[in-house]
Every structure is written in C-alpha cells, then in structure tokens.
Design a protein around this motif. Sequence first.
Motif, PDB file in Angstrom:
ATOM      1  N   PRO A  74       0.844  -1.196   0.000  1.00  0.00           N
ATOM      2  CA  PRO A  74       0.000   0.000   0.000  1.00  0.00           C
ATOM      3  C   PRO A  74       0.882   1.251   0.000  1.00  0.00           C
ATOM      4  O   PRO A  74       1.346   1.714   1.051  1.00  0.00           O
ATOM      5  CB  PRO A  74      -0.806  -0.133   1.301  1.00  0.00           C
ATOM      6  N   ARG A  75       1.127   1.790  -1.171  1.00  0.00           N
ATOM      7  CA  ARG A  75       2.140   2.841  -1.301  1.00  0.00           C
ATOM      8  C   ARG A  75       1.689   4.206  -0.787  1.00  0.00           C
ATOM      9  O   ARG A  75       2.522   5.014  -0.364  1.00  0.00           O
ATOM     10  CB  ARG A  75       2.579   2.956  -2.764  1.00  0.00           C
ATOM     11  N   GLU A  76       0.407   4.500  -0.874  1.00  0.00           N
ATOM     12  CA  GLU A  76      -0.053   5.842  -0.526  1.00  0.00           C
ATOM     13  C   GLU A  76       0.293   6.244   0.916  1.00  0.00           C
ATOM     14  O   GLU A  76       0.697   7.389   1.166  1.00  0.00           O
ATOM     15  CB  GLU A  76      -1.568   5.975  -0.769  1.00  0.00           C
ATOM     16  N   PRO A  77       0.160   5.332   1.903  1.00  0.00           N
ATOM     17  CA  PRO A  77       0.508   5.744   3.283  1.00  0.00           C
ATOM     18  C   PRO A  77       2.015   5.873   3.510  1.00  0.00           C
ATOM     19  O   PRO A  77       2.430   6.393   4.569  1.00  0.00           O
ATOM     20  CB  PRO A  77      -0.080   4.623   4.147  1.00  0.00           C
ATOM     21  N   MET A  78       2.842   5.406   2.582  1.00  0.00           N
ATOM     22  CA  MET A  78       4.290   5.399   2.803  1.00  0.00           C
ATOM     23  C   MET A  78       4.864   6.806   2.677  1.00  0.00           C
ATOM     24  O   MET A  78       4.624   7.497   1.685  1.00  0.00           O
ATOM     25  CB  MET A  78       4.958   4.461   1.785  1.00  0.00           C
ATOM     26  N   ARG A  79       5.618   7.226   3.684  1.00  0.00           N
ATOM     27  CA  ARG A  79       6.279   8.530   3.616  1.00  0.00           C
ATOM     28  C   ARG A  79       7.484   8.442   2.684  1.00  0.00           C
ATOM     29  O   ARG A  79       8.261   7.477   2.766  1.00  0.00           O
ATOM     30  CB  ARG A  79       6.740   8.977   5.002  1.00  0.00           C
ATOM     31  N   PRO A  80       7.679   9.407   1.793  1.00  0.00           N
ATOM     32  CA  PRO A  80       8.800   9.363   0.845  1.00  0.00           C
ATOM     33  C   PRO A  80      10.145   9.254   1.565  1.00  0.00           C
ATOM     34  O   PRO A  80      10.404   9.990   2.528  1.00  0.00           O
ATOM     35  CB  PRO A  80       8.671  10.691   0.087  1.00  0.00           C
ATOM     36  N   GLY A  81      10.970   8.329   1.085  1.00  0.00           N
ATOM     37  CA  GLY A  81      12.316   8.183   1.623  1.00  0.00           C
ATOM     38  C   GLY A  81      12.419   7.304   2.852  1.00  0.00           C
ATOM     39  O   GLY A  81      13.532   6.978   3.286  1.00  0.00           O
ATOM     40  N   ARG A  82      11.304   6.916   3.435  1.00  0.00           N
ATOM     41  CA  ARG A  82      11.328   6.069   4.629  1.00  0.00           C
ATOM     42  C   ARG A  82      11.232   4.604   4.213  1.00  0.00           C
ATOM     43  O   ARG A  82      10.489   4.247   3.305  1.00  0.00           O
ATOM     44  CB  ARG A  82      10.168   6.404   5.551  1.00  0.00           C
ATOM     45  N   VAL A  83      12.007   3.733   4.879  1.00  0.00           N
ATOM     46  CA  VAL A  83      12.007   2.309   4.586  1.00  0.00           C
ATOM     47  C   VAL A  83      11.032   1.612   5.522  1.00  0.00           C
ATOM     48  O   VAL A  83      11.079   1.808   6.741  1.00  0.00           O
ATOM     49  CB  VAL A  83      13.425   1.713   4.744  1.00  0.00           C
ATOM     50  N   TYR A  84      10.146   0.820   4.941  1.00  0.00           N
ATOM     51  CA  TYR A  84       9.124   0.103   5.702  1.00  0.00           C
ATOM     52  C   TYR A  84       9.368  -1.402   5.621  1.00  0.00           C
ATOM     53  O   TYR A  84       9.751  -1.922   4.569  1.00  0.00           O
ATOM     54  CB  TYR A  84       7.728   0.386   5.138  1.00  0.00           C
ATOM     55  N   SER A  85       9.096  -2.090   6.732  1.00  0.00           N
ATOM     56  CA  SER A  85       9.109  -3.549   6.702  1.00  0.00           C
ATOM     57  C   SER A  85       7.753  -4.026   6.211  1.00  0.00           C
ATOM     58  O   SER A  85       6.771  -3.282   6.204  1.00  0.00           O
ATOM     59  CB  SER A  85       9.384  -4.110   8.095  1.00  0.00           C
ATOM     60  N   GLY A  86       7.704  -5.292   5.809  1.00  0.00           N
ATOM     61  CA  GLY A  86       6.444  -5.835   5.336  1.00  0.00           C
ATOM     62  C   GLY A  86       5.379  -5.849   6.408  1.00  0.00           C
ATOM     63  O   GLY A  86       4.201  -5.585   6.134  1.00  0.00           O
ATOM     64  N   THR A  87       5.769  -6.153   7.653  1.00  0.00           N
ATOM     65  CA  THR A  87       4.784  -6.222   8.736  1.00  0.00           C
ATOM     66  C   THR A  87       4.185  -4.850   9.021  1.00  0.00           C
ATOM     67  O   THR A  87       3.013  -4.756   9.387  1.00  0.00           O
ATOM     68  CB  THR A  87       5.440  -6.784  10.008  1.00  0.00           C
ATOM     69  N   GLU A  88       4.974  -3.782   8.861  1.00  0.00           N
ATOM     70  CA  GLU A  88       4.438  -2.432   9.078  1.00  0.00           C
ATOM     71  C   GLU A  88       3.324  -2.108   8.093  1.00  0.00           C
ATOM     72  O   GLU A  88       2.438  -1.306   8.382  1.00  0.00           O
ATOM     73  CB  GLU A  88       5.546  -1.384   8.926  1.00  0.00           C
ATOM     74  N   LEU A  89       3.365  -2.743   6.914  1.00  0.00           N
ATOM     75  CA  LEU A  89       2.371  -2.463   5.882  1.00  0.00           C
ATOM     76  C   LEU A  89       1.328  -3.571   5.785  1.00  0.00           C
ATOM     77  O   LEU A  89       0.572  -3.641   4.814  1.00  0.00           O
ATOM     78  CB  LEU A  89       3.068  -2.286   4.531  1.00  0.00           C
ATOM     79  N   TRP A  95       9.015 -11.820   4.171  1.00  0.00           N
ATOM     80  CA  TRP A  95       9.840 -10.778   4.750  1.00  0.00           C
ATOM     81  C   TRP A  95      10.145  -9.776   3.642  1.00  0.00           C
ATOM     82  O   TRP A  95      10.533 -10.171   2.529  1.00  0.00           O
ATOM     83  CB  TRP A  95      11.135 -11.371   5.305  1.00  0.00           C
ATOM     84  N   ALA A  96       9.964  -8.505   3.912  1.00  0.00           N
ATOM     85  CA  ALA A  96      10.087  -7.505   2.854  1.00  0.00           C
ATOM     86  C   ALA A  96      10.567  -6.180   3.408  1.00  0.00           C
ATOM     87  O   ALA A  96      10.476  -5.899   4.613  1.00  0.00           O
ATOM     88  CB  ALA A  96       8.735  -7.315   2.148  1.00  0.00           C
ATOM     89  N   ARG A  97      11.107  -5.364   2.485  1.00  0.00           N
ATOM     90  CA  ARG A  97      11.435  -3.966   2.745  1.00  0.00           C
ATOM     91  C   ARG A  97      10.927  -3.147   1.554  1.00  0.00           C
ATOM     92  O   ARG A  97      11.116  -3.543   0.400  1.00  0.00           O
ATOM     93  CB  ARG A  97      12.946  -3.759   2.916  1.00  0.00           C
ATOM     94  N   HIS A  98      10.286  -2.019   1.859  1.00  0.00           N
ATOM     95  CA  HIS A  98       9.703  -1.174   0.829  1.00  0.00           C
ATOM     96  C   HIS A  98      10.128   0.278   1.033  1.00  0.00           C
ATOM     97  O   HIS A  98      10.278   0.736   2.169  1.00  0.00           O
ATOM     98  CB  HIS A  98       8.168  -1.230   0.860  1.00  0.00           C
ATOM     99  N   MET A  99      10.286   0.993  -0.074  1.00  0.00           N
ATOM    100  CA  MET A  99      10.572   2.421  -0.012  1.00  0.00           C
ATOM    101  C   MET A  99       9.934   3.106  -1.216  1.00  0.00           C
ATOM    102  O   MET A  99       9.887   2.546  -2.319  1.00  0.00           O
ATOM    103  CB  MET A  99      12.084   2.682   0.003  1.00  0.00           C
ATOM    104  N   ALA A 116      11.961 -15.210   0.911  1.00  0.00           N
ATOM    105  CA  ALA A 116      11.055 -16.290   1.287  1.00  0.00           C
ATOM    106  C   ALA A 116      11.315 -16.749   2.724  1.00  0.00           C
ATOM    107  O   ALA A 116      10.394 -17.167   3.424  1.00  0.00           O
ATOM    108  CB  ALA A 116      11.207 -17.461   0.327  1.00  0.00           C
ATOM    109  N   GLN A 117      12.589 -16.640   3.156  1.00  0.00           N
ATOM    110  CA  GLN A 117      12.953 -17.040   4.504  1.00  0.00           C
ATOM    111  C   GLN A 117      13.946 -16.043   5.084  1.00  0.00           C
ATOM    112  O   GLN A 117      14.885 -15.633   4.411  1.00  0.00           O
ATOM    113  CB  GLN A 117      13.594 -18.443   4.505  1.00  0.00           C
ATOM    114  N   GLY A 118      13.736 -15.619   6.321  1.00  0.00           N
ATOM    115  CA  GLY A 118      14.692 -14.776   7.014  1.00  0.00           C
ATOM    116  C   GLY A 118      14.510 -13.302   6.709  1.00  0.00           C
ATOM    117  O   GLY A 118      14.444 -12.899   5.553  1.00  0.00           O
ATOM    118  N   ASP A 119      14.430 -12.514   7.758  1.00  0.00           N
ATOM    119  CA  ASP A 119      14.175 -11.087   7.585  1.00  0.00           C
ATOM    120  C   ASP A 119      15.448 -10.344   7.182  1.00  0.00           C
ATOM    121  O   ASP A 119      16.569 -10.867   7.293  1.00  0.00           O
ATOM    122  CB  ASP A 119      13.629 -10.508   8.889  1.00  0.00           C
TER     123      ASP A 119
END
Length: 348
Positions: A74-89, A95-99, A116-119
């Motif tokens: 869900p990109r709209e709530p993401m603040r520009p330049g901030r890195v998010y984990s998958g669980t936050e979104l 396991w994921a990281r988004h920016m 697929a395995q390991g954060d």
Amino acid sequence: MVLTRTDENELLTALYGGVAEAEPWRLFAWRLLARTEADLCHVCLRPSAGISWQSVAQALDRGAPSDLLAPAPPREPMRPGRVYSGTELGESTLWARHMRVIAGEAGELSLSLFRAQGDFSASDSALLASLAPHLVIALRTWSQLERERARATLTGQELAVFGGGWLLLDAQARLLDCDGESAALVARGRIMGRAADGRLRLLLPEAEALLGGMIAETGTPEPRAGWLWHDPPMQMLVMPLPERPGWLFAMARYLIRVRSLARPAPARAHILSDLYRLTPSEAKFAARMAGGASIAEAAKALDLTVETARNYSKRVYGKTGAHGQADLVRLLLDGVGGALPGREGDPL
C-alpha cells in the motif's frame, strides 16, 4: 549509512546508467538483489498522480521459489524516503522492505525487496535509505529523457508526414545526427550515403557540388538551396549554423533541411467532413478530387452522373471556399487533412 565505494561502483553506476536502457534499472535491480541477498527485487514507477503504478524492473534469484510473487504494498501511506518492513504495511507471508520516493512532476518510484525465509537486517534498510536521493535524481533524469524521446518521435512523425527531414554536419561534412527518415535514406544509399570517414555523400552531382562549395567557402556562407534528387523530387536547403551551447552544436556547422515534393496521400473522407461540414457523399467526392481525379473520373468512381458530380463540386467549393480544383487540392492537402495518410482503398 554511507554508501561504500563498492556500492557506488556497483549500484549507483547501474542506477544512473539505467535511465538510458530500453528496460530501465534492470541491471540495478539484479545488483541490489545480490547486494542484499534478497530473493526478489521489484522496481515500479508512476509517471504522475492518477496513473497506475507500472512495473519497470524485476529480478528473481535463481534459488528462490518459482512461485514467489511480489505483493504490491500500500504505497499511498508510505512517507517518501522512509524504509518500511512488510509487517508495518500489513504483509504476513513474506519478509520484505519497501521504499517510495517522489520526484515532483517526474512522478514516483517504489523499490521493494522480498525474501522467502529470514528477515532483512538493519544495514539493508539503511542501504535503501541511502539510495533514496539517488533514486530521485535517476527518476528525474529518466523522466526528462522520456519527454525528449517523445518530442523527437512526434517531430519525426510530423516531418515524415509533411515530407521533410534534417541532417547536422560538422565542418568537414561528417554526419553528426539526422532525423529518422534521413537516416533511412543514408542507410539505403541511393540518394545519399556515408563515406568510411563519416562524411555525408550526396549522390546527385549538383547536390554534392553545392555542399562541397559551401564547405570550401571562407567566412560565413549564405544559405544555399538546390535539388537533392529528381525522382522522387526532393529539394534541400544548406544553412550555416551559429555557435550554440551543447556538445552536439559545438561540433555542428551546417544544417541541411530536406523537403520532399511528393504529395502525401489525400485525407480520408471523414476528416474532410469534420473540417468543412461536408455530407458523407460530398466528402467522398472531395477526397477523389483532392487525389487528382477529374469531375468525370470522380463521378464514375462513385457511380454518379456527371451532372450530379458537377453539383457536388459546386457545393464543395462553396463550403471550402476553394476557387476551382487546383485551389481545392492545395487547401485540402496543405491543411491538417493532408497529415493523415489514406489507407488502402481510400479516399472512400
């Protein structure tokens, strides 16, 4: 986190170089995948608000599960330049990281990493955050290049429709650049070509002599016009160029404008109807006349009597303001109606 020299060599070169690739940022995605030991790297962009997100680059590790899919965050709530984990979104399966980064009118870009395995580690997140300003610059550069590509494409299409072209030469008549139609002429080598040293060769002797004479002149020569070819008829205008900023114009000394005198195909009947409020029958008749048919020939082609065709011609002249067939041909072909080539079977 400060980018290491290896990161600069591996990641930033691929990121900035990717703006000019046919598949932008594909190599960057693969290198970031390897750098973070991710299973999947996904780059998406949105050219401007209101347009849907588009996938532009994806890299999948060979050892990753073949059915591994990248869920769209869900990109709209993401603040520009901030890195998010998958669980936050709200993601729970990977396991994921988004920016997400925003580059003004250039649009937005999102970068996602999956395992697929390991954060991922804190240093992986810090790496993504360090890339944010570089992603903004790369997106702005890509956007500007896309805009220039679009302008060049449209300009080339307009030149082709109206039978024009251009070539840039240096002081020794070496070809520096040209439009697409002129490039095709050079490649075919029948009207013009390119010598081994890069010099433009004009195959019509009088055209070659005109260009050679301008190159040999001292000072700033006057523009010269002449025939580039006779069948099909093509004219050229050779113009000296003033100094301009930019690496290309720093070398360019002459501009050749090419004009084909062969008329484009007549406009289709419905275009003429739109422009001059002709009835469908009048528009078909006008299209025939614009194609060079006489009243009798147009009447036969459209299954009309000659008398009916004469009445059509009067109504067409009245609605278009043309004074005779020659004026009608000029009016219809020189306007935008002549910019849409006819299809096979036209002008019906």
